[in-house]
Write a protein that holds these residues in place. Sequence first.
Motif, PDB file in Angstrom:
ATOM      1  N   ALA A  37      15.063  -7.360   2.346  1.00 57.26           N
ATOM      2  CA  ALA A  37      15.975  -7.247   3.496  1.00 57.26           C
ATOM      3  C   ALA A  37      16.364  -5.779   3.644  1.00 57.26           C
ATOM      4  CB  ALA A  37      17.178  -8.152   3.275  1.00 57.26           C
ATOM      5  N   SER A  38      17.643  -5.502   3.769  1.00 52.80           N
ATOM      6  CA  SER A  38      18.167  -4.132   3.873  1.00 52.80           C
ATOM      7  C   SER A  38      19.676  -4.249   4.006  1.00 52.80           C
ATOM      8  CB  SER A  38      17.612  -3.429   5.114  1.00 52.80           C
ATOM      9  OG  SER A  38      18.344  -2.236   5.364  1.00 52.80           O
ATOM     10  N   GLY A  54       7.427  -4.640   6.193  1.00 52.25           N
ATOM     11  CA  GLY A  54       8.432  -4.592   7.251  1.00 52.25           C
ATOM     12  C   GLY A  54       8.327  -3.290   8.019  1.00 52.25           C
ATOM     13  N   VAL A 111       6.996  -9.175  12.530  1.00 43.78           N
ATOM     14  CA  VAL A 111       6.653  -8.730  11.165  1.00 43.78           C
ATOM     15  C   VAL A 111       7.763  -9.124  10.190  1.00 43.78           C
ATOM     16  CG1 VAL A 111       6.070  -6.771   9.677  1.00 43.78           C
ATOM     17  CG2 VAL A 111       5.392  -6.731  12.080  1.00 43.78           C
ATOM     18  N   GLY A 163      -1.792  -5.399   3.007  1.00 42.27           N
ATOM     19  CA  GLY A 163      -1.427  -4.419   4.024  1.00 42.27           C
ATOM     20  C   GLY A 163      -2.423  -4.545   5.155  1.00 42.27           C
ATOM     21  N   ILE A 216       8.068   1.121  -1.190  1.00 40.23           N
ATOM     22  CA  ILE A 216       8.713   0.195  -2.136  1.00 40.23           C
ATOM     23  C   ILE A 216       7.698  -0.811  -2.680  1.00 40.23           C
ATOM     24  CG2 ILE A 216      10.430  -1.675  -2.289  1.00 40.23           C
ATOM     25  CD1 ILE A 216      12.071  -0.010  -0.142  1.00 40.23           C
ATOM     26  N   LYS A 247      16.941  -8.173   9.584  1.00 39.85           N
ATOM     27  CA  LYS A 247      17.279  -8.167   8.161  1.00 39.85           C
ATOM     28  C   LYS A 247      18.400  -9.172   7.851  1.00 39.85           C
ATOM     29  CE  LYS A 247      14.114  -5.242   6.941  1.00 39.85           C
ATOM     30  NZ  LYS A 247      12.980  -5.722   6.125  1.00 39.85           N
ATOM     31  N   SER A 250       0.807  -1.227   0.000  1.00 37.69           N
ATOM     32  CA  SER A 250       0.000   0.000   0.000  1.00 37.69           C
ATOM     33  C   SER A 250       0.836   1.271   0.000  1.00 37.69           C
ATOM     34  CB  SER A 250      -0.955   0.004   1.203  1.00 37.69           C
ATOM     35  OG  SER A 250      -0.225  -0.119   2.400  1.00 37.69           O
ATOM     36  N   ASN A 252       7.563   6.054   3.365  1.00 39.40           N
ATOM     37  CA  ASN A 252       6.991   6.408   4.680  1.00 39.40           C
ATOM     38  C   ASN A 252       7.663   5.662   5.821  1.00 39.40           C
ATOM     39  OD1 ASN A 252       5.095   8.062   3.518  1.00 39.40           O
ATOM     40  ND2 ASN A 252       3.564   6.430   3.347  1.00 39.40           N
ATOM     41  N   PHE A 253       8.692   4.860   5.476  1.00 33.75           N
ATOM     42  CA  PHE A 253       9.302   3.976   6.479  1.00 33.75           C
ATOM     43  C   PHE A 253       9.672   4.737   7.757  1.00 33.75           C
ATOM     44  CE2 PHE A 253      13.059   1.933   8.356  1.00 33.75           C
ATOM     45  CZ  PHE A 253      12.595   0.659   8.541  1.00 33.75           C
ATOM     46  N   LEU A 277      19.185   3.504   2.031  1.00 37.15           N
ATOM     47  CA  LEU A 277      18.202   4.502   2.486  1.00 37.15           C
ATOM     48  C   LEU A 277      17.333   4.961   1.314  1.00 37.15           C
ATOM     49  CD1 LEU A 277      20.158   6.884   4.862  1.00 37.15           C
ATOM     50  CD2 LEU A 277      18.231   5.411   5.427  1.00 37.15           C
TER      51      LEU A 277
END
Length: 249
Positions: free
Chosen positions: A136-137, A89, A110, A37, A18, A154, A15, A186-187, A182
């Motif tokens: 992941a990240s 996430g 989550v 979502g 990413i 992650k 929603s 809205n993270f 980065l």
Amino acid sequence: MKRLDNKVALITGGSSGIGLATAQDFIREGAQVIITGRSQQALQAALASLEGQARTLVSDSANREHLNALGQKVRALTPSLDILFVNAGIGRFAPIEQVDEAHFDEQFSVNVKGLFFTVQQLLPLMNPGGSIILNASVVHEMGIPNASVYSATKAAVVSLARTLAAELLPRKIRVNAISPGLTHTNFFTNTNLTEAQVEGFAAQMLPKIPMQRLGNSSEIAKAVTFLASDESSYLVGGELKVDGGMTNM
Ligand SMILES: NC(=O)c1ccc[n+]([C@@H]2O[C@H](COP(=O)([O-])OP(=O)(O)OC[C@H]3O[C@@H](n4cnc5c(N)ncnc54)[C@H](OP(=O)(O)O)[C@@H]3O)[C@@H](O)[C@H]2O)c1
């Protein structure tokens, strides 16, 4: 012929950010998309912004009952899936002394538990030749202060991408991880940090990014589309880092 013609994809956390940008890109490339979502309202707003074949499903990755019902709910929308992007996430940030059990459990439920059981639930629907992408990240290889629990979740995701890739390859399903750096979404608004703390964090991180800017969600989406498509047919158990050079240079 588009890259994802005749493919059906499900994106968790579709929603915003990413997930939504990826839904847009998948649709542009010819796929039918289901986005999940927690908020019906947010999903409806996302749906209104998407042009093409999209459907929504309210499902909370941290809710075991929702996860148990996910396979059945998806089956009501489609007999099978070709692409699964497990993207939902959250992040919470605090020094170790301030981390309590709720902070720890919320993120693992989550980012790791929800991700794992989403794959388990939807695996019976995955077609041979399918692609699973886990979000992941790059944080897991960076040692960022106050990000201990988030980064550990992650690291677990990258590990799961490798193990599940080995388990599912005989079924002709490829699993890979995408690791964004980065990225404008809205993270950070949804973390426990104040606006000033987010700005401080961004200012601290910016000099570490060789491209000297944050990424855009559409730039991550393009990499996810690559992993979802047959263009990445020889890539399995991998981690694709899209971070403006932050961890490579
Ligand atoms: N932005 C970055 O800098 C960055 C960098 C590296 C990795 N990532 C990863 O990218 C992924 C997507 O984040 P984003 O940056 O796009 O942030 P975002 O804009 O906040 O999007 C998060 C999405 O996940 C959904 N979501 C959150 N909790 C959920 C739950 N329990 N069950 C189902 N859906 C849930 C949200 O919808 P609802 O809140 O309505 O449920 C929303 O659709 C995350 O896994 C994050 O860790 C982000």
